[in-house]
Design an enzyme around this catalytic site. Structure first.
Site, PDB file in Angstrom:
ATOM      1  N   TYR A 134      40.316  35.750  30.472  1.00  0.00           N
ATOM      2  CA  TYR A 134      39.173  36.487  31.024  1.00  0.00           C
ATOM      3  C   TYR A 134      39.629  37.912  31.290  1.00  0.00           C
ATOM      4  O   TYR A 134      40.583  38.124  32.054  1.00  0.00           O
ATOM      5  CB  TYR A 134      38.747  35.790  32.312  1.00  0.00           C
ATOM      6  CG  TYR A 134      37.616  36.412  33.100  1.00  0.00           C
ATOM      7  CD1 TYR A 134      36.297  36.067  32.833  1.00  0.00           C
ATOM      8  CD2 TYR A 134      37.870  37.290  34.153  1.00  0.00           C
ATOM      9  CE1 TYR A 134      35.248  36.592  33.592  1.00  0.00           C
ATOM     10  CE2 TYR A 134      36.833  37.824  34.914  1.00  0.00           C
ATOM     11  CZ  TYR A 134      35.522  37.472  34.629  1.00  0.00           C
ATOM     12  OH  TYR A 134      34.496  37.987  35.390  1.00  0.00           O
ATOM     13  N   GLU A 138      40.957  46.254  35.209  1.00  0.00           N
ATOM     14  CA  GLU A 138      41.667  47.328  34.497  1.00  0.00           C
ATOM     15  C   GLU A 138      42.615  48.021  35.468  1.00  0.00           C
ATOM     16  O   GLU A 138      42.480  47.866  36.686  1.00  0.00           O
ATOM     17  CB  GLU A 138      40.662  48.344  33.936  1.00  0.00           C
ATOM     18  CG  GLU A 138      39.723  47.734  32.901  1.00  0.00           C
ATOM     19  CD  GLU A 138      38.815  48.773  32.240  1.00  0.00           C
ATOM     20  OE1 GLU A 138      38.901  49.967  32.603  1.00  0.00           O
ATOM     21  OE2 GLU A 138      38.024  48.372  31.355  1.00  0.00           O
ATOM     22  N   SER A 141      40.310  49.882  37.706  1.00  0.00           N
ATOM     23  CA  SER A 141      39.146  49.219  38.324  1.00  0.00           C
ATOM     24  C   SER A 141      39.464  47.765  38.642  1.00  0.00           C
ATOM     25  O   SER A 141      39.535  46.919  37.769  1.00  0.00           O
ATOM     26  CB  SER A 141      37.918  49.297  37.418  1.00  0.00           C
ATOM     27  OG  SER A 141      38.117  48.604  36.211  1.00  0.00           O
ATOM     28  N   HIS A 349      59.004  22.716  58.008  1.00  0.00           N
ATOM     29  CA  HIS A 349      60.174  22.209  57.271  1.00  0.00           C
ATOM     30  C   HIS A 349      61.458  22.917  57.713  1.00  0.00           C
ATOM     31  O   HIS A 349      62.546  22.571  57.255  1.00  0.00           O
ATOM     32  CB  HIS A 349      59.998  22.418  55.765  1.00  0.00           C
ATOM     33  CG  HIS A 349      59.189  21.348  55.081  1.00  0.00           C
ATOM     34  ND1 HIS A 349      57.835  21.233  55.239  1.00  0.00           N
ATOM     35  CD2 HIS A 349      59.562  20.352  54.229  1.00  0.00           C
ATOM     36  CE1 HIS A 349      57.397  20.213  54.499  1.00  0.00           C
ATOM     37  NE2 HIS A 349      58.421  19.658  53.894  1.00  0.00           N
ATOM     38  N   GLY A 350      61.310  23.932  58.575  1.00  0.00           N
ATOM     39  CA  GLY A 350      62.489  24.673  59.027  1.00  0.00           C
ATOM     40  C   GLY A 350      63.185  25.333  57.843  1.00  0.00           C
ATOM     41  O   GLY A 350      62.544  25.749  56.878  1.00  0.00           O
ATOM     42  N   GLU A 374      39.963  37.015  41.455  1.00  0.00           N
ATOM     43  CA  GLU A 374      38.575  36.541  41.296  1.00  0.00           C
ATOM     44  C   GLU A 374      37.687  37.082  42.414  1.00  0.00           C
ATOM     45  O   GLU A 374      36.791  36.399  42.903  1.00  0.00           O
ATOM     46  CB  GLU A 374      38.527  35.007  41.188  1.00  0.00           C
ATOM     47  CG  GLU A 374      39.385  34.540  40.021  1.00  0.00           C
ATOM     48  CD  GLU A 374      38.976  33.222  39.390  1.00  0.00           C
ATOM     49  OE1 GLU A 374      38.014  32.600  39.845  1.00  0.00           O
ATOM     50  OE2 GLU A 374      39.645  32.836  38.423  1.00  0.00           O
ATOM     51  N   GLU A 378      38.414  40.563  50.741  1.00  0.00           N
ATOM     52  CA  GLU A 378      37.658  41.672  51.336  1.00  0.00           C
ATOM     53  C   GLU A 378      36.315  41.826  50.619  1.00  0.00           C
ATOM     54  O   GLU A 378      35.272  42.026  51.262  1.00  0.00           O
ATOM     55  CB  GLU A 378      38.460  42.984  51.238  1.00  0.00           C
ATOM     56  CG  GLU A 378      39.686  43.036  52.147  1.00  0.00           C
ATOM     57  CD  GLU A 378      40.804  42.079  51.721  1.00  0.00           C
ATOM     58  OE1 GLU A 378      41.525  41.573  52.611  1.00  0.00           O
ATOM     59  OE2 GLU A 378      40.972  41.838  50.510  1.00  0.00           O
ATOM     60  N   ARG A 386      26.583  41.893  52.903  1.00  0.00           N
ATOM     61  CA  ARG A 386      25.457  42.512  52.210  1.00  0.00           C
ATOM     62  C   ARG A 386      24.253  41.575  52.223  1.00  0.00           C
ATOM     63  O   ARG A 386      23.130  41.981  52.520  1.00  0.00           O
ATOM     64  CB  ARG A 386      25.859  42.842  50.769  1.00  0.00           C
ATOM     65  CG  ARG A 386      24.902  43.773  50.047  1.00  0.00           C
ATOM     66  CD  ARG A 386      25.345  43.957  48.600  1.00  0.00           C
ATOM     67  NE  ARG A 386      26.655  44.548  48.489  1.00  0.00           N
ATOM     68  CZ  ARG A 386      27.499  44.315  47.467  1.00  0.00           C
ATOM     69  NH1 ARG A 386      27.160  43.462  46.507  1.00  0.00           N
ATOM     70  NH2 ARG A 386      28.659  44.902  47.422  1.00  0.00           N
TER      71      ARG A 386
END
Length: 391
Positions: A134, A138, A141, A349-350, A374, A378, A386
């Site tokens: 998929y 970019e 972006s 598990h320490g 995906e 935020e 919205r």
């Protein structure tokens, strides 16, 4: 493996499921225990992309879980899909996460492709003879996906692509690239979706990224330099690409949240086992009330997260109007909570939890990225806010 206790009291993974759902959940749990868990550490350490194991999963119908049966898919629901990915990721979250991306791509082609595209691409994707990637993000972006710069210029009956994609799961090792690119003006309406096949002239790949987790799947930049694609490879209509990409991600977000659920589930079981075996101050850690309470909180948050994810999966299946918001809420809540559960499991598990001989640290590393990809958590908050403020 402690995962045999998958139907463990209090962690009811099969509560409220139909007999059929319990059946393929069991198949997925068994596959995870036999085919994934024994190799999880090695695939991580050696950065092996376990194609053969995934093809075995595809033989069980896990290559195109929610793809229609006429092109080789299993035709199952979104809830069925979530149940399967949750169970598989108890064996290896990283491998299952790639499987979920591959399924999302196959679904996009099945849903938005024409008959010719469906018949050409879907059968070999469902069998996982071919693998999909998929391509939306970019270098410039990420969260602002609609500002993408990769262009596809129409030239006769072809598009000429130029630009690059970043952080592409499977990039370089997969066969089919579902690419969002700009065929029109700025913003989401100028974006289209095209299908590219490996070996197309002008298609190349960056170096394999060195990652904190998700090491059983390669991640590379995908680069287009005058890359020529036939117009017949356009998915849907011109300008529909962003919408297609977002519709794919609604399911993708449920799927990735489901992978987090499986990792958290496995971590709770590993912790339960560690607490009963490890002795300090003359008695098992399981006798310590602070640790008992921590374990109880982990199990409680896991069950709450699972209910949210399954609720969103049902809403998406039924086409409810608020499904995208419920998917965002579920992705935000489940990936945050499950990371906290795995991290707490490591703490309990320490020193052993910090060793690569113990699986819990890998679950922590593998699902950390689920809070980022995906749609970052935020962005999930933005989507939810919205919708609340629009009404």
């Amino acid at each position: 493996t402690p995962l045999a206790g998958c139907r463990h009291a209090g962690l009811q993974t099969s509560a409220g499921l139909t007999e059929e759902q319990k059946e393929f959940q069991k198949v997925a749990f068994d596959f995870a225990a036999k085919e994934l868990a024994p190799h999880m550490a090695e695939w991580d350490e050696k950065e092996i992309f376990p194609v053969e194991a995934m093809r075995k999963a595809a033989q069980l119908g896990f290559g195109g879980i929610y793809v229609k049966p006429d092109v080789g898919g299993s035709g199952l629901s979104r809830l069925d899909t979530s149940i399967i990915f949750e169970a598989l990721s108890t064996g290896c979250a990283s491998t299952t996460a790639y499987l979920s991306i591959h399924n999302m791509c196959a679904w996009m082609i099945d849903t938005f492709g024409n008959e010719e595209q469906r018949q050409k691409f879907c059968p070999s994707l469902c069998s996982m003879e071919k693998l999909a990637s998929y391509c939306l993000t970019e270098p410039g972006s990420g969260s602002d996906a609609a500002s993408l710069l990769t262009t596809a210029k129409r030239k006769g009956d072809t598009y000429v692509l130029n630009g690059s994609k970043a952080f592409i799961s499977g990039g370089g090792d997969t066969d089919v690239y579902v690419v969002m690119c700009r065929t029109g003006g700025p913003g989401p309406r100028g974006i289209s979706c095209v299908l590219l096949e490996k070996g197309t002239p002008g298609l190349s790949f960056g170096k394999k990224e060195k990652k904190v987790g998700w090491n059983s799947q390669p991640t590379r930049a995908v680069i287009f330099e005058d890359c020529v694609v036939p117009v017949s490879n356009l998915l849907g209509a011109e300008g529909q690409g962003f919408n297609i990409a977002m519709k794919g991600l609604n399911g993708g977000r449920i799927n990735i949240a489901s992978c987090s659920l499986g990792a958290a589930h496995a971590s709770v079981l590993l912790t339960q086992e560690h607490l009963s075996v490890r002795k300090q101050f003359g008695e098992p850690l399981a006798n310590n009330q602070y640790l008992q309470f921590k374990l109880a909180e982990m199990a409680t948050r896991l069950v709450a997260a699972r209910l949210m994810v399954r609720n969103a999966a049902r809403a998406l299946q039924e086409g409810q109007e608020d499904a995208p918001v419920l998917c965002s809420m579920a992705k935000l809540f489940a990936t945050d909570e499950c990371f906290a559960i795995c991290n707490q499991a490591l703490q309990m598990h320490g020193g052993y939890g910090y060793l690569k001989d113990y699986a819990v640290q890998q679950f922590v590393r593998d699902i950390r990225v689920h809070q980022i990809l995906e749609g970052t958590n935020e962005v999930m908050r933005m989507i939810v806010a919205r919708s609340l403020l629009q009404e």
